[in-house]
Design a protein around this motif. Structure first.
Motif, short mmCIF file in Angstrom:
data_model
loop_
_atom_site.label_atom_id
_atom_site.label_comp_id
_atom_site.label_asym_id
_atom_site.label_seq_id
_atom_site.Cartn_x
_atom_site.Cartn_y
_atom_site.Cartn_z
N PHE A 36 79.02 96.48 30.64
CA PHE A 36 78.27 95.35 30.11
C PHE A 36 78.72 95.00 28.70
O PHE A 36 79.04 95.87 27.91
CB PHE A 36 76.77 95.65 30.07
N TYR A 37 78.70 93.71 28.40
CA TYR A 37 78.93 93.22 27.04
C TYR A 37 77.63 93.45 26.27
O TYR A 37 76.55 93.12 26.75
CB TYR A 37 79.30 91.74 27.09
N LYS A 38 77.69 94.01 25.10
CA LYS A 38 76.50 94.45 24.38
C LYS A 38 75.84 93.40 23.49
O LYS A 38 74.67 93.46 23.19
CB LYS A 38 76.82 95.68 23.51
N ARG A 69 85.56 81.63 28.94
CA ARG A 69 85.44 83.09 28.87
C ARG A 69 84.27 83.55 29.71
O ARG A 69 83.27 82.83 29.87
CB ARG A 69 85.23 83.54 27.43
N GLU A 70 84.36 84.74 30.27
CA GLU A 70 83.30 85.31 31.08
C GLU A 70 82.85 86.64 30.48
O GLU A 70 83.68 87.44 30.06
CB GLU A 70 83.77 85.51 32.52
N PHE A 71 81.52 86.84 30.46
CA PHE A 71 80.93 88.04 29.90
C PHE A 71 80.02 88.69 30.93
O PHE A 71 79.14 88.04 31.49
CB PHE A 71 80.10 87.70 28.64
N CYS A 72 80.23 89.98 31.17
CA CYS A 72 79.39 90.75 32.09
C CYS A 72 78.17 91.26 31.34
O CYS A 72 78.30 91.92 30.31
CB CYS A 72 80.17 91.94 32.64
N VAL A 80 68.88 87.92 28.78
CA VAL A 80 69.75 87.41 29.84
C VAL A 80 68.92 86.59 30.82
O VAL A 80 69.29 85.47 31.20
CB VAL A 80 70.48 88.58 30.56
N ASN A 81 67.75 87.11 31.22
CA ASN A 81 66.88 86.38 32.14
C ASN A 81 66.36 85.09 31.52
O ASN A 81 66.22 84.08 32.20
CB ASN A 81 65.73 87.28 32.60
N SER A 82 66.09 85.11 30.23
CA SER A 82 65.65 83.90 29.52
C SER A 82 66.76 82.85 29.53
O SER A 82 66.52 81.66 29.78
CB SER A 82 65.26 84.26 28.09
N HIS A 83 67.99 83.27 29.27
CA HIS A 83 69.13 82.35 29.28
C HIS A 83 69.33 81.76 30.68
O HIS A 83 69.62 80.56 30.82
CB HIS A 83 70.41 83.06 28.84
N ILE A 84 69.17 82.59 31.70
CA ILE A 84 69.33 82.12 33.09
C ILE A 84 68.32 81.02 33.39
O ILE A 84 68.66 79.97 33.95
CB ILE A 84 69.18 83.29 34.08
#
Length: 104
Positions: A36-38, A69-72, A80-84
């Protein structure tokens, strides 16, 4: 002669099996995450996202930026859920606006 023909048929069958499974193997390795990207990614940079496949070793959300660019990222992270949710609402709003403008 019969043994030679059988051997040739066996080699042909094996080579077909290898070539038909090769594209799937390449596809699955390119879309899986290793770690994961931190850091938190600013919302304005995120243009889309997707979840890694079930064949991947870890489940992750991948954010794609405008620059490509892609970030895991960890799917259990609250930001992350908020951004989604915000990217989904942004996409839904854009689609609704386009539909309304074309029907008027």
């Amino acid at each position: 002669m019969r043994i030679l023909m059988s051997l040739l048929l066996l080699v042909l069958f094996c080579s077909l099996q290898l070539t038909s499974s090769a594209p799937r193997a390449l596809e699955s390795s390119s879309s899986c995450c290793v770690q994961f990207y931190k850091k938190k990614i600013p919302l304005n940079l995120v243009v889309s996202f997707y979840q890694t496949g079930s064949n991947c070793p870890i489940s992750a959300i991948v954010f794609r930026t405008a620059a490509g660019r892609e970030f895991c990222l960890d799917p259990d992270s609250s930001w992350v859920n908020s951004h989604i949710a915000k990217v989904n609402s942004r996409t839904t709003t854009t689609t609704t606006t386009k539909t309304l403008s074309t029907t008027v």
